[in-house]
Design a protein around this motif. Sequence first.
Motif, mmCIF file in Angstrom:
data_model
loop_
_atom_site.group_PDB
_atom_site.id
_atom_site.type_symbol
_atom_site.label_atom_id
_atom_site.label_comp_id
_atom_site.label_asym_id
_atom_site.label_seq_id
_atom_site.Cartn_x
_atom_site.Cartn_y
_atom_site.Cartn_z
ATOM 1 N N GLN A 112 -7.552 8.702 2.196
ATOM 2 C CA GLN A 112 -7.590 7.854 1.010
ATOM 3 C C GLN A 112 -6.177 7.411 0.610
ATOM 4 O OE1 GLN A 112 -9.632 10.445 -1.695
ATOM 5 N NE2 GLN A 112 -11.632 9.521 -1.275
ATOM 6 N N VAL A 113 -5.232 8.320 0.687
ATOM 7 C CA VAL A 113 -3.845 7.993 0.341
ATOM 8 C C VAL A 113 -3.303 6.940 1.298
ATOM 9 C CG1 VAL A 113 -1.479 8.905 0.274
ATOM 10 C CG2 VAL A 113 -3.353 10.179 -0.782
ATOM 11 N N GLN A 114 -3.578 7.080 2.582
ATOM 12 C CA GLN A 114 -3.129 6.092 3.558
ATOM 13 C C GLN A 114 -3.779 4.734 3.283
ATOM 14 O OE1 GLN A 114 -4.140 7.929 7.269
ATOM 15 N NE2 GLN A 114 -2.190 9.021 7.436
ATOM 16 N N GLY A 115 -5.063 4.756 2.956
ATOM 17 C CA GLY A 115 -5.770 3.515 2.637
ATOM 18 C C GLY A 115 -5.185 2.835 1.416
ATOM 19 N N MET A 116 -4.874 3.638 0.404
ATOM 20 C CA MET A 116 -4.280 3.079 -0.805
ATOM 21 C C MET A 116 -2.902 2.499 -0.506
ATOM 22 S SD MET A 116 -5.531 5.964 -3.554
ATOM 23 C CE MET A 116 -4.399 5.450 -4.801
ATOM 24 N N ALA A 117 -2.140 3.161 0.348
ATOM 25 C CA ALA A 117 -0.819 2.655 0.720
ATOM 26 C C ALA A 117 -0.943 1.324 1.459
ATOM 27 C CB ALA A 117 -0.085 3.672 1.584
ATOM 28 N N LEU A 118 -1.940 1.224 2.339
ATOM 29 C CA LEU A 118 -2.157 -0.029 3.060
ATOM 30 C C LEU A 118 -2.549 -1.149 2.107
ATOM 31 C CD1 LEU A 118 -4.023 1.202 6.263
ATOM 32 C CD2 LEU A 118 -1.703 0.301 6.115
ATOM 33 N N ILE A 119 -3.405 -0.827 1.151
ATOM 34 C CA ILE A 119 -3.823 -1.830 0.160
ATOM 35 C C ILE A 119 -2.618 -2.271 -0.666
ATOM 36 C CG2 ILE A 119 -5.155 -2.149 -1.962
ATOM 37 C CD1 ILE A 119 -7.320 -0.353 -0.652
ATOM 38 N N GLU A 120 -1.793 -1.323 -1.076
ATOM 39 C CA GLU A 120 -0.606 -1.646 -1.859
ATOM 40 C C GLU A 120 0.357 -2.528 -1.055
ATOM 41 O OE1 GLU A 120 3.081 0.669 -4.050
ATOM 42 O OE2 GLU A 120 1.229 1.757 -3.675
ATOM 43 N N ASP A 121 0.555 -2.201 0.213
ATOM 44 C CA ASP A 121 1.408 -3.023 1.074
ATOM 45 C C ASP A 121 0.848 -4.435 1.196
ATOM 46 O OD1 ASP A 121 3.075 -0.879 1.454
ATOM 47 O OD2 ASP A 121 2.325 -0.387 3.460
ATOM 48 N N SER A 122 -0.462 -4.532 1.332
ATOM 49 C CA SER A 122 -1.113 -5.840 1.457
ATOM 50 C C SER A 122 -0.930 -6.660 0.188
ATOM 51 C CB SER A 122 -2.593 -5.650 1.766
ATOM 52 O OG SER A 122 -3.262 -6.874 1.781
ATOM 53 N N VAL A 123 -1.097 -6.021 -0.959
ATOM 54 C CA VAL A 123 -0.920 -6.704 -2.247
ATOM 55 C C VAL A 123 0.532 -7.147 -2.407
ATOM 56 C CG1 VAL A 123 -0.921 -6.351 -4.753
ATOM 57 C CG2 VAL A 123 -2.869 -5.584 -3.378
ATOM 58 N N ASN A 124 1.474 -6.270 -2.044
ATOM 59 C CA ASN A 124 2.886 -6.635 -2.149
ATOM 60 C C ASN A 124 3.221 -7.816 -1.241
ATOM 61 O OD1 ASN A 124 3.406 -4.647 -4.034
ATOM 62 N ND2 ASN A 124 4.113 -3.160 -2.535
ATOM 63 N N ALA A 125 2.675 -7.821 -0.040
ATOM 64 C CA ALA A 125 2.910 -8.928 0.890
ATOM 65 C C ALA A 125 2.324 -10.223 0.326
ATOM 66 C CB ALA A 125 2.308 -8.611 2.255
ATOM 67 N N LYS A 126 1.118 -10.124 -0.235
ATOM 68 C CA LYS A 126 0.485 -11.314 -0.820
ATOM 69 C C LYS A 126 1.317 -11.839 -1.990
ATOM 70 C CE LYS A 126 -3.737 -13.011 -2.947
ATOM 71 N NZ LYS A 126 -5.018 -12.683 -3.546
ATOM 72 N N ASN A 127 1.810 -10.937 -2.839
ATOM 73 C CA ASN A 127 2.640 -11.351 -3.969
ATOM 74 C C ASN A 127 3.923 -12.021 -3.489
ATOM 75 O OD1 ASN A 127 0.829 -10.437 -5.869
ATOM 76 N ND2 ASN A 127 1.862 -8.486 -6.188
ATOM 77 N N GLN A 128 4.518 -11.479 -2.408
ATOM 78 C CA GLN A 128 5.739 -12.062 -1.866
ATOM 79 C C GLN A 128 5.478 -13.478 -1.352
ATOM 80 O OE1 GLN A 128 8.773 -10.855 -2.142
ATOM 81 N NE2 GLN A 128 9.626 -12.647 -1.142
ATOM 82 N N VAL A 129 4.359 -13.657 -0.657
ATOM 83 C CA VAL A 129 3.992 -14.982 -0.143
ATOM 84 C C VAL A 129 3.779 -15.953 -1.307
ATOM 85 C CG1 VAL A 129 2.177 -16.283 1.049
ATOM 86 C CG2 VAL A 129 3.054 -14.165 2.042
#
Length: 129
Positions: free
Chosen positions: A31-48
Motif C-alpha cells: 500500500q505504501v509503494q502504491g501511494m508513493a507511485l500515485i503521489e509521483d504520478s500526481v506530482n508529474a501531472k502537476n509539473q506538466v
Amino acid sequence: MTVSIDCVCLLRNLISLRTTMTAQNFLTATQVQGMALIEDSVNAKNQVQKEELAIAIATQNHLEEEYDKAEDEVYTWVQVAFLAQKEGRDDLLLEALRLKQIHQKKASSLKVQLDEIRCKINSFRLEFA
C-alpha cells in the motif's frame, strides 16, 4: 519424546499468527509503494500542467505584442488614407486602405487567438485553485 496436544495447537496458532502478521506487513508495504507511485504520478501531472501554463502565458504575451503591432499598423494606414484623400492622391488612398484592411484582418485573427489562450489560461488557473 512426546509432545502434548496443547503444545501442538499452540505451535500451529503461533505459525498461523506469524503468517497473518507477515501478510499484513506485506500488504502495508504494498500500500505504501502504491501511494508513493500515485503521489509521483500526481506530482508529474502537476509539473506538466505548470509547464503548459507557462507556455500558454508566454504565448499570450507574444500574441498581445503582435496584436498591438497590428492595431498600430491599422491606425497608421488610416492616417495615411486621410492624408492621401486630403491631398487628392487616389492611388495612395487605395493602397493605404488595402494595407489597412490587411492589418485589420491580422488584428482580428490575433484577437481570436488571444481570447482562446486567455480561456485556456483561466482553465489552468481554476484547476490549480
